[in-house]
Design an enzyme around this catalytic site. Structure first.
Site, PDB file in Angstrom:
ATOM      1  N   CYS A  19     -17.014   0.095 -18.536  1.00  0.00           N
ATOM      2  CA  CYS A  19     -17.183   0.412 -17.115  1.00  0.00           C
ATOM      3  C   CYS A  19     -18.496  -0.138 -16.559  1.00  0.00           C
ATOM      4  O   CYS A  19     -19.556   0.059 -17.155  1.00  0.00           O
ATOM      5  CB  CYS A  19     -17.137   1.925 -16.931  1.00  0.00           C
ATOM      6  SG  CYS A  19     -17.348   2.414 -15.215  1.00  0.00           S
ATOM      7  N   CYS A  45     -15.072   4.203 -20.792  1.00  0.00           N
ATOM      8  CA  CYS A  45     -16.434   4.152 -20.239  1.00  0.00           C
ATOM      9  C   CYS A  45     -17.223   2.969 -20.783  1.00  0.00           C
ATOM     10  O   CYS A  45     -18.062   2.418 -20.084  1.00  0.00           O
ATOM     11  CB  CYS A  45     -17.155   5.454 -20.535  1.00  0.00           C
ATOM     12  SG  CYS A  45     -16.335   6.869 -19.790  1.00  0.00           S
ATOM     13  N   CYS A  55     -23.380   6.689 -14.292  1.00  0.00           N
ATOM     14  CA  CYS A  55     -22.361   7.739 -14.233  1.00  0.00           C
ATOM     15  C   CYS A  55     -22.885   9.087 -14.717  1.00  0.00           C
ATOM     16  O   CYS A  55     -23.289   9.248 -15.869  1.00  0.00           O
ATOM     17  CB  CYS A  55     -21.152   7.314 -15.060  1.00  0.00           C
ATOM     18  SG  CYS A  55     -19.853   8.547 -15.027  1.00  0.00           S
ATOM     19  N   GLU A  72       0.832  -1.218   0.000  1.00  0.00           N
ATOM     20  CA  GLU A  72       0.000   0.000   0.000  1.00  0.00           C
ATOM     21  C   GLU A  72       0.863   1.264   0.000  1.00  0.00           C
ATOM     22  O   GLU A  72       0.526   2.253  -0.638  1.00  0.00           O
ATOM     23  CB  GLU A  72      -0.941   0.015   1.208  1.00  0.00           C
ATOM     24  CG  GLU A  72      -2.106  -0.960   1.082  1.00  0.00           C
ATOM     25  CD  GLU A  72      -2.966  -0.688  -0.150  1.00  0.00           C
ATOM     26  OE1 GLU A  72      -3.168   0.476  -0.498  1.00  0.00           O
ATOM     27  OE2 GLU A  72      -3.394  -1.663  -0.786  1.00  0.00           O
TER      28      GLU A  72
HETATM   29  S1  SF4 Z   1     -17.113   5.985 -13.812  1.00  0.00           S
HETATM   30 FE1  SF4 Z   1     -18.038   7.145 -15.445  1.00  0.00          FE
HETATM   31  S2  SF4 Z   1     -16.335   8.299 -16.300  1.00  0.00           S
HETATM   32 FE2  SF4 Z   1     -15.447   6.659 -15.125  1.00  0.00          FE
HETATM   33  S3  SF4 Z   1     -15.139   5.049 -16.627  1.00  0.00           S
HETATM   34 FE3  SF4 Z   1     -17.105   4.684 -15.625  1.00  0.00          FE
HETATM   35  S4  SF4 Z   1     -18.568   5.626 -16.999  1.00  0.00           S
HETATM   36 FE4  SF4 Z   1     -16.571   6.459 -17.524  1.00  0.00          FE
END
Ligand code: SF4
Length: 374
Positions: A212, A209, A218, A43
């Site tokens: 993601c 994204c 988001c 860490e």
């Molecule tokens: S949290 Fe939002 S900005 Fe970040 S990768 Fe995921 S979709 Fe994209």
């Protein structure tokens, strides 16, 4: 939306946990252990450094210092030498200091209580939480730079995350989002998921994204503000300072001096420093009793500290004569060392850069001192 449907929606934590199982990093050398010492070292190394850089340093460190006792009995020089190249040496110094403290006050056993962990030098709230989660499965929220970025984007939190008010808000968010209880090791996986997402998907530049697990939630993505969040650190002008670093060369060796423990580069080996206003040749005579001759010019090097910028003027010099005293005197705070070996001791990043440039100039010329071998 009916109640049943609502109830089945995976939570933020559940989404991340599922994603981590499939796409996260699960075979890093500090994973799959409950040893708080091994987790602690990782860490600390990961605080300002990427995984790929950390791995070899981590393996070497654990090999030399497999436990708290071995680290505590080592000298700070040995620790910093292993740290050489990782940067941010205060991390290494603090690690060593903390190990000495644990050896003395806790009989060499890493503390179990997070309040105690957090008091150790070099460990803040987020690092303490990560250790508690990974080593003891505790339900604790982390909030490092990566996590701040993910939260700022996902929840559309404006303002620089380093500012107290915004940070408090982010901590609140981090606490709220924790998995409800730590069943089946979910805390460890959730904590790792946040780190992995920030490092591999929600990266600073060009986040992915489409890959993601949070893309449906988001706010930054929805509002097309991914590149605007998190807000950057407010720009405050940093004063520029200048200094001269002397690269005194003698038979393929360079002179390094140990910096005082406090101040910039505290405790590291460094090229001797000289004020810009002084004359190099006169200074060397006066200060070291050496006769020197300038070698080929090297361009200045800029280095940014948190509070100022430093323009370094390197002055490569061939030592023509020197008092024999400097040869024989046993000095703890100065040494002649080959360029190769100099790169292996704890030296500041810009000094490393200069020595490497000097050793193998990009121009394709021979190393500077070789040009002088008649
Ligand atoms: S949290 Fe939002 S900005 Fe970040 S990768 Fe995921 S979709 Fe994209």
């Amino acid at each position: 939306m009916d109640f049943h449907h609502f109830h089945c929606m995976p939570t933020f934590a559940a989404k991340l946990i599922r994603w981590q199982k499939l796409h996260g990093r699960n075979h890093l050398p500090w994973q799959n252990t409950r040893d708080p010492y091994a987790i602690w070292v990782s860490e600390i190394m990961l605080q300002q450094t990427q995984v790929i850089t950390v791995v070899p340093y981590y393996l070497r460190f654990l090999q030399c210092f497999p436990d708290i006792k071995s680290l505590a009995t080592a000298s700070v020089d040995e620790v910093l030498a292993l740290w050489s190249g990782l940067g941010y040496y205060s991390r290494g110094r603090n690690l060593h200091r903390a190990a000495c403290f644990i050896a003395e006050a806790h009989n060499g056993i890493f503390p179990r209580d997070i309040e105690v962990i957090q008091e150790l030098p070099g460990i803040g709230r987020s690092t303490a939480a990560a250790i508690a989660a990974f080593a003891y499965g505790e339900r604790r929220a982390i909030l490092d730079g990566n996590v701040k970025r993910v939260f700022a984007r996902c929840f559309g939190i404006d303002g620089y995350p380093g500012k107290k008010r915004n940070e408090t808000l982010l901590w609140q968010k981090a606490e709220e989002l924790l998995p409800e209880e730590n069943k089946r090791g979910e805390m460890e996986r959730y904590t790792q998921a946040l780190m992995d997402l920030g490092a591999t998907v929600c990266t600073r530049g060009k986040p992915r994204c489409v890959a993601c697990p949070l893309q449906q939630d988001c706010i930054a993505l929805r509002d097309n503000r991914v590149d605007k969040l998190p807000a950057p650190r407010p720009i405050r002008p940093r004063p520029q300072k200048e200094t001269v670093l002397l690269m005194l060369m003698k038979q393929g060796e360079v002179l390094l001096e140990k910096r005082p423990a406090s101040g910039i580069w505290g405790g590291l080996w460094c090229l001797p420093e000289m004020p810009v206003s002084k004359n190099v040749i006169a200074y060397c005579t006066l200060h070291f009793g050496m006769k020197v001759m300038p070698l080929a010019h090297m361009p200045p090097l800029d280095h940014a500290f948190t509070h100022f910028r430093l323009r370094i003027h390197p002055r490569p010099l061939q030592v023509l004569s020197y008092p024999s005293a400097t040869e024989t005197q046993a000095q703890d705070d100065a040494m002649w060392i080959t360029l190769d070996n100099a790169l292996k001791v704890a030296i500041p990043a810009p000094v490393r850069k200069l020595l490497m440039q000097h050793g193998c100039p990009q121009s394709g010329q021979l190393p500077l001192e070789n040009q002088l071998r008649f």
